[in-house]
Scaffold this active site. Structure first.
Site, PDB file in Angstrom:
ATOM      1  N   ASP A   8       0.870  -1.181   0.000  1.00  0.00           N
ATOM      2  CA  ASP A   8       0.000   0.000   0.000  1.00  0.00           C
ATOM      3  C   ASP A   8       0.909   1.233   0.000  1.00  0.00           C
ATOM      4  OD1 ASP A   8       0.935   0.298   2.583  1.00  0.00           O
ATOM      5  OD2 ASP A   8      -1.045   0.349   3.535  1.00  0.00           O
ATOM      6  N   HIS A   9       0.308   2.404   0.253  1.00  0.00           N
ATOM      7  CA  HIS A   9       1.090   3.644   0.254  1.00  0.00           C
ATOM      8  C   HIS A   9       2.170   3.631   1.339  1.00  0.00           C
ATOM      9  CE1 HIS A   9      -2.329   3.985   2.946  1.00  0.00           C
ATOM     10  NE2 HIS A   9      -1.694   4.926   3.610  1.00  0.00           N
ATOM     11  N   CYS A  65       3.295  -3.094   3.986  1.00  0.00           N
ATOM     12  CA  CYS A  65       2.433  -1.972   4.371  1.00  0.00           C
ATOM     13  C   CYS A  65       3.123  -1.264   5.523  1.00  0.00           C
ATOM     14  CB  CYS A  65       1.001  -2.407   4.671  1.00  0.00           C
ATOM     15  SG  CYS A  65       0.726  -3.355   6.174  1.00  0.00           S
ATOM     16  N   GLY A  66       2.434  -0.388   6.226  1.00  0.00           N
ATOM     17  CA  GLY A  66       3.088   0.367   7.289  1.00  0.00           C
ATOM     18  C   GLY A  66       3.619  -0.534   8.386  1.00  0.00           C
ATOM     19  N   THR A  67       2.756  -1.403   8.885  1.00  0.00           N
ATOM     20  CA  THR A  67       3.151  -2.338   9.951  1.00  0.00           C
ATOM     21  C   THR A  67       3.417  -3.744   9.428  1.00  0.00           C
ATOM     22  OG1 THR A  67       0.850  -2.928  10.295  1.00  0.00           O
ATOM     23  CG2 THR A  67       1.740  -1.136  11.666  1.00  0.00           C
ATOM     24  N   GLY A  68       2.904  -4.052   8.268  1.00  0.00           N
ATOM     25  CA  GLY A  68       2.924  -5.419   7.750  1.00  0.00           C
ATOM     26  C   GLY A  68       1.741  -6.241   8.250  1.00  0.00           C
ATOM     27  N   GLY A  70      -1.805  -5.485   8.497  1.00  0.00           N
ATOM     28  CA  GLY A  70      -3.042  -5.535   7.703  1.00  0.00           C
ATOM     29  C   GLY A  70      -2.873  -6.348   6.430  1.00  0.00           C
ATOM     30  N   HIS A  98      10.147 -24.023   8.751  1.00  0.00           N
ATOM     31  CA  HIS A  98       9.085 -24.701   9.509  1.00  0.00           C
ATOM     32  C   HIS A  98       7.692 -24.544   8.908  1.00  0.00           C
ATOM     33  CE1 HIS A  98      11.494 -24.774  13.559  1.00  0.00           C
ATOM     34  NE2 HIS A  98      12.246 -25.096  12.516  1.00  0.00           N
ATOM     35  N   ARG A 132       8.923 -33.367  10.089  1.00  0.00           N
ATOM     36  CA  ARG A 132       7.891 -33.222  11.138  1.00  0.00           C
ATOM     37  C   ARG A 132       7.017 -31.990  10.928  1.00  0.00           C
ATOM     38  NH1 ARG A 132      12.358 -30.704  13.269  1.00  0.00           N
ATOM     39  NH2 ARG A 132      12.011 -28.917  14.662  1.00  0.00           N
ATOM     40  N   HIS A 133       7.527 -31.030  10.143  1.00  0.00           N
ATOM     41  CA  HIS A 133       6.747 -29.804   9.920  1.00  0.00           C
ATOM     42  C   HIS A 133       5.604 -30.017   8.928  1.00  0.00           C
ATOM     43  CE1 HIS A 133       9.740 -27.772  12.264  1.00  0.00           C
ATOM     44  NE2 HIS A 133      10.692 -28.204  11.449  1.00  0.00           N
ATOM     45  N   ARG A 136       2.099 -30.397  10.240  1.00  0.00           N
ATOM     46  CA  ARG A 136       1.545 -29.139  10.775  1.00  0.00           C
ATOM     47  C   ARG A 136       1.057 -28.245   9.637  1.00  0.00           C
ATOM     48  NH1 ARG A 136       6.880 -29.242  14.606  1.00  0.00           N
ATOM     49  NH2 ARG A 136       6.154 -30.986  15.848  1.00  0.00           N
TER      50      ARG A 136
HETATM   51  C1  RB5 Z   1      -1.938   2.746   6.470  1.00  0.00           C
HETATM   52  O1  RB5 Z   1      -2.022   3.958   7.123  1.00  0.00           O
HETATM   53  C2  RB5 Z   1      -1.658   1.616   7.446  1.00  0.00           C
HETATM   54  O2  RB5 Z   1      -2.777   1.406   8.232  1.00  0.00           O
HETATM   55  C3  RB5 Z   1      -1.254   0.361   6.706  1.00  0.00           C
HETATM   56  O3  RB5 Z   1      -0.120   0.625   5.944  1.00  0.00           O
HETATM   57  C4  RB5 Z   1      -0.901  -0.836   7.569  1.00  0.00           C
HETATM   58  O4  RB5 Z   1      -0.002  -0.475   8.582  1.00  0.00           O
HETATM   59  C5  RB5 Z   1      -2.041  -1.608   8.075  1.00  0.00           C
HETATM   60  O5  RB5 Z   1      -1.899  -2.625   8.758  1.00  0.00           O
END
Ligand code: RB5
Length: 151
Positions: A8-9, A65-68, A70, A98, A132-133, A136
């Site tokens: 995303d952005h 994404c910003g946090t990875g 979402g 794994h 073994r993996h 799972r």
């Molecule tokens: C966008 O602002 C942010 O929410 C997205 O990049 C991500 O971090 C969502 O999990």
């Protein structure tokens, strides 16, 4: 190896860094967007990349994404996708060995470019161990089958 990229952005700039890095290393890369830092919705890109990997058109996918968070949640809704959100080198190796993860998610607002590229390199070169993996991973597939309904 054919690799599908998406972001995303919030992940756009790191996606471009990863694209240049992997292109220089000779990987075959397809970029499924986004194409700028304009605000957009990460599930679209998770779906585009995840479907390609699930179909087998691309061996692996990388999402940013910003946090990875979402983008990894969205990708993991697609049956056949095992998306790992990774922020350290140990997990990059272990999730290939794994979990046989086939999509990597990164948080561009969490880690720097240098660590992100190290994670990408480790994740791409590490083989699944099977053994073994496998039972799972098979159990994960069973859960997918139980809840999957084509629309
Ligand atoms: C966008 O602002 C942010 O929410 C997205 O990049 C991500 O971090 C969502 O999990």
């Amino acid at each position: 190896m054919k690799i599908a990229l998406g972001s995303d952005h919030g992940g756009y700039k790191l996606k471009e860094v990863i694209k240049n890095h992997l292109s220089e290393k000779g990987f075959e890369i397809s970029d499924f967007g986004t194409d700028s830092t304009d605000s957009c919705d990460y599930p679209h890109f998770a779906q585009a990349v995840g479907e390609e990997v699930a179909k087998g058109t691309y061996e692996k996918g990388i999402l940013v994404c910003g946090t990875g968070v979402g983008i990894s949640i969205a990708a993991n809704k697609i049956p056949g996708v095992r998306c790992a959100l990774v922020g350290d080198c140990f997990t990059a190796e272990a999730t290939r060995q794994h979990n046989d993860s086939n999509v990597l998610a990164l948080g561009a607002r969490v880690i720097g470019d240098g660590l992100a590229l190290q994670i990408v390199d480790i994740w791409l070169r590490t083989e699944y161990e099977g053994g073994r993996h496998q039972q799972r991973v098979d159990l994960i597939t069973e859960i997918e089958k139980k809840y999957s309904k084509e629309v």
